[in-house]
Write a protein that holds these residues in place. Structure first.
Motif, PDB file in Angstrom:
ATOM      1  N   TYR A 141       3.317   3.529 -10.960  1.00  0.00           N
ATOM      2  CA  TYR A 141       4.348   3.688  -9.921  1.00  0.00           C
ATOM      3  C   TYR A 141       5.723   3.863 -10.560  1.00  0.00           C
ATOM      4  O   TYR A 141       6.485   4.766 -10.194  1.00  0.00           O
ATOM      5  N   CYS A 142       6.042   2.998 -11.535  1.00  0.00           N
ATOM      6  CA  CYS A 142       7.347   3.083 -12.195  1.00  0.00           C
ATOM      7  C   CYS A 142       7.503   4.411 -12.945  1.00  0.00           C
ATOM      8  O   CYS A 142       8.592   5.005 -12.951  1.00  0.00           O
ATOM      9  N   ILE A 143       6.448   4.883 -13.566  1.00  0.00           N
ATOM     10  CA  ILE A 143       6.520   6.150 -14.309  1.00  0.00           C
ATOM     11  C   ILE A 143       6.831   7.303 -13.373  1.00  0.00           C
ATOM     12  O   ILE A 143       7.715   8.144 -13.643  1.00  0.00           O
ATOM     13  N   PHE A 144       6.137   7.375 -12.238  1.00  0.00           N
ATOM     14  CA  PHE A 144       6.357   8.490 -11.310  1.00  0.00           C
ATOM     15  C   PHE A 144       7.735   8.409 -10.652  1.00  0.00           C
ATOM     16  O   PHE A 144       8.371   9.447 -10.417  1.00  0.00           O
ATOM     17  N   VAL A 190      -5.198   4.204  -8.723  1.00  0.00           N
ATOM     18  CA  VAL A 190      -5.089   5.391  -7.863  1.00  0.00           C
ATOM     19  C   VAL A 190      -4.216   5.087  -6.649  1.00  0.00           C
ATOM     20  O   VAL A 190      -3.374   5.903  -6.234  1.00  0.00           O
ATOM     21  N   LEU A 191      -4.391   3.885  -6.092  1.00  0.00           N
ATOM     22  CA  LEU A 191      -3.552   3.490  -4.953  1.00  0.00           C
ATOM     23  C   LEU A 191      -2.081   3.408  -5.356  1.00  0.00           C
ATOM     24  O   LEU A 191      -1.184   3.750  -4.569  1.00  0.00           O
ATOM     25  N   GLY A 192      -1.819   2.945  -6.603  1.00  0.00           N
ATOM     26  CA  GLY A 192      -0.447   2.892  -7.091  1.00  0.00           C
ATOM     27  C   GLY A 192       0.176   4.268  -7.187  1.00  0.00           C
ATOM     28  O   GLY A 192       1.356   4.466  -6.836  1.00  0.00           O
ATOM     29  N   VAL A 193      -0.596   5.241  -7.652  1.00  0.00           N
ATOM     30  CA  VAL A 193      -0.096   6.616  -7.746  1.00  0.00           C
ATOM     31  C   VAL A 193       0.180   7.173  -6.340  1.00  0.00           C
ATOM     32  O   VAL A 193       1.226   7.812  -6.100  1.00  0.00           O
ATOM     33  N   LEU A 194      -0.748   6.933  -5.412  1.00  0.00           N
ATOM     34  CA  LEU A 194      -0.547   7.412  -4.037  1.00  0.00           C
ATOM     35  C   LEU A 194       0.690   6.785  -3.410  1.00  0.00           C
ATOM     36  O   LEU A 194       1.468   7.459  -2.708  1.00  0.00           O
ATOM     37  N   PHE A 199     -13.677  -0.952 -12.857  1.00  0.00           N
ATOM     38  CA  PHE A 199     -13.893  -0.375 -11.531  1.00  0.00           C
ATOM     39  C   PHE A 199     -12.706  -0.626 -10.600  1.00  0.00           C
ATOM     40  O   PHE A 199     -12.038   0.311 -10.146  1.00  0.00           O
ATOM     41  N   TYR A 200     -12.428  -1.880 -10.300  1.00  0.00           N
ATOM     42  CA  TYR A 200     -11.328  -2.200  -9.389  1.00  0.00           C
ATOM     43  C   TYR A 200      -9.962  -1.827  -9.959  1.00  0.00           C
ATOM     44  O   TYR A 200      -9.094  -1.340  -9.206  1.00  0.00           O
ATOM     45  N   PRO A 201      -9.692  -2.043 -11.267  1.00  0.00           N
ATOM     46  CA  PRO A 201      -8.413  -1.554 -11.805  1.00  0.00           C
ATOM     47  C   PRO A 201      -8.212  -0.059 -11.605  1.00  0.00           C
ATOM     48  O   PRO A 201      -7.081   0.382 -11.332  1.00  0.00           O
TER      49      PRO A 201
END
Length: 433
Positions: free
Chosen positions: A124-127, A28-32, A21-23
């Motif tokens: 984050y690193c991937i994007f 999603v926050l990392g992607v944003l 759940f939390y991961p």
């Protein structure tokens, strides 16, 4: 609308304790955050820092790609190792102690946050890597975003060290027992503080209208405020027929109402019962007794043979039973000093019997455990209780344990030790008392 909101609350409560759940939320926050950084890069963030603080910004696209590639590969390895370690330790805890403790270990927020940090940093690193354009123009290189990825990766390494320490501590039996005890103690204290000090008489319910459960699952908790509001609004009273923590089958009688309810109101009343496929201590303190009892029994089984763990578990049971003696067996909720909802709960006598029935079977042959149980009963006899029948239940369990232990102990010295304890309780089994 109230039913929908209650269902959403139930859904959130159920998924909140899932390991993913939390991961998932943090990922999603990392992607944003990655998209925000890409947007800032398009506005010239790296160019600004390159002109003012050049040491903070990379100006080589190949170096940036190489760094991000290393970070991605390292984080994947770190994440796989962490998840594998969690699964191995959960399997070990299940085999050594009890499968019931797994929900508590899985729902550990700290471990979920660490795993979420890994995934968020990886995404984050991937994007950011994908956003690097194949150009020699320095202004197009997201140097500042790469710097952020360096800090995030270092933070992940620190979190990994913390994760190793935390997971190794959480799997130790003393910490498991402590966490179970703390959760149950907190729940019991809330119930004790909320109970009415004055005796409340609830009316007879033989002629009341019966309503059956419309779904199955563990009765996790009850939205009591909503149920009291329904009873007050429709000028009726309710009696809950099943104790929390029990598995309820579809169609089983669940609720009694003083007045007959129409279909809509009945459905609304039944919606206040929150079901789940698992059990949580912070909603049902009885589960703590089940878990600690199962740990005790598992420790004394021939396959484990760990009497030290059993002795520790009995210490925690002693404290919880002493606290339970301060709680009434009946839960009656009032409004304006009028009893309105009667909640069925497991009595102290039944709780003590369920605990001792399992322990007696595996521990009656071990004089060390018998001594510990006798010390527990001696302590409980001197504790304050809200009902005198609690002390009678304790005496009954002392006699039952003594009879079974006396028939199981083959050594006369062990029997003498048992008889000495019985003299302290003023109990003599020889006369059939």
């Amino acid at each position: 609308m109230k039913i929908i909101l209650r269902k959403l609350k139930t859904f959130f409560t159920n998924i909140e304790n899932q390991i993913a759940f939390y991961p998932s939320i943090i990922a999603v926050l990392g992607v944003l955050f990655a998209f925000i950084m890409i947007y800032l890069e398009n506005l010239g963030a790296s160019k600004y820092f390159r002109n003012n603080i050049p040491l903070l910004v990379l100006d080589n696209a190949d170096t940036a790609r190489a760094l991000l590639g290393v970070f991605i590969g390292g984080l994947i390895s770190l994440m796989v190792f962490s998840f594998s370690m969690v699964m191995v330790l959960l399997n070990q805890a299940s085999n050594s102690f009890s499968p019931r403790i797994l929900p508590g270990l899985i729902s550990n927020r700290r471990h979920q946050l660490v795993l979420g940090l890994y995934i968020a940093t990886l995404l984050y690193c991937i994007f950011i890597l994908v956003s690097i354009e194949p150009t020699a123009d320095k202004d197009k290189i997201p140097g500042f975003s790469v710097l952020i990825s360096i800090f995030l990766t270092v933070f992940c390494l620190a979190a990994f060290v913390y994760f190793i320490h935390s997971i190794s501590q959480s799997i130790q039996i003393n910490n498991i027992l402590e966490n179970i005890y703390d959760s149950s103690k907190s729940r019991l204290n809330k119930l004790i503080d909320a109970q009415n000090g004055n005796p409340v008489v609830f009316p007879e319910t033989e002629q009341w209208k019966k309503y059956n459960s419309n779904r199955s699952g563990y009765l996790q908790t009850i939205a009591m405020d909503a149920l009291i509001e329904i009873a007050s609004e429709h000028k009726t009273k309710f009696k809950i027929l099943v104790a929390k923590g029990n598995f309820i089958l579809d169609g089983v009688p669940l609720l009694l109402s003083e007045k007959e309810l129409d279909e809509k109101v009945a459905k609304e009343a039944l919606s206040t019962f929150i079901f789940a496929k698992g059990e949580l201590i912070h909603n049902n303190y009885v589960l703590a007794f089940k878990q600690i009892t199962e740990i005790t029994v598992k420790a004394m089984s021939p396959g484990i043979n760990d009497p030290g763990t059993a002795l520790n578990a009995i210490d925690y049971l002693t404290e919880l039973l002493a606290l339970r003696m301060l709680k009434k067996d009946t839960n009656i909720y009032t409004k304006d000093d009028t009893p309105i909802v009667y909640e069925t709960s497991i009595s102290f006598k039944e709780l003590l019997y369920n605990v001792m029935a399992s322990i007696r079977l595996y521990c009656k042959h071990d004089i060390i455990i018998i001594q510990k149980l006798m010390v527990m009963f001696k302590y409980l006899q001197y504790q304050h209780c809200v009902d005198k029948s609690y002390k009678e239940s304790i005496v009954h369990e002392i006699k039952t344990l003594a009879r079974e232990a006396s028939s199981s102990l083959s050594n006369q010295s062990d029997k003498d030790v048992l008889n000495n304890y019985l003299k302290g309780f003023d109990i003599n089994l020889g006369n059939g008392s």
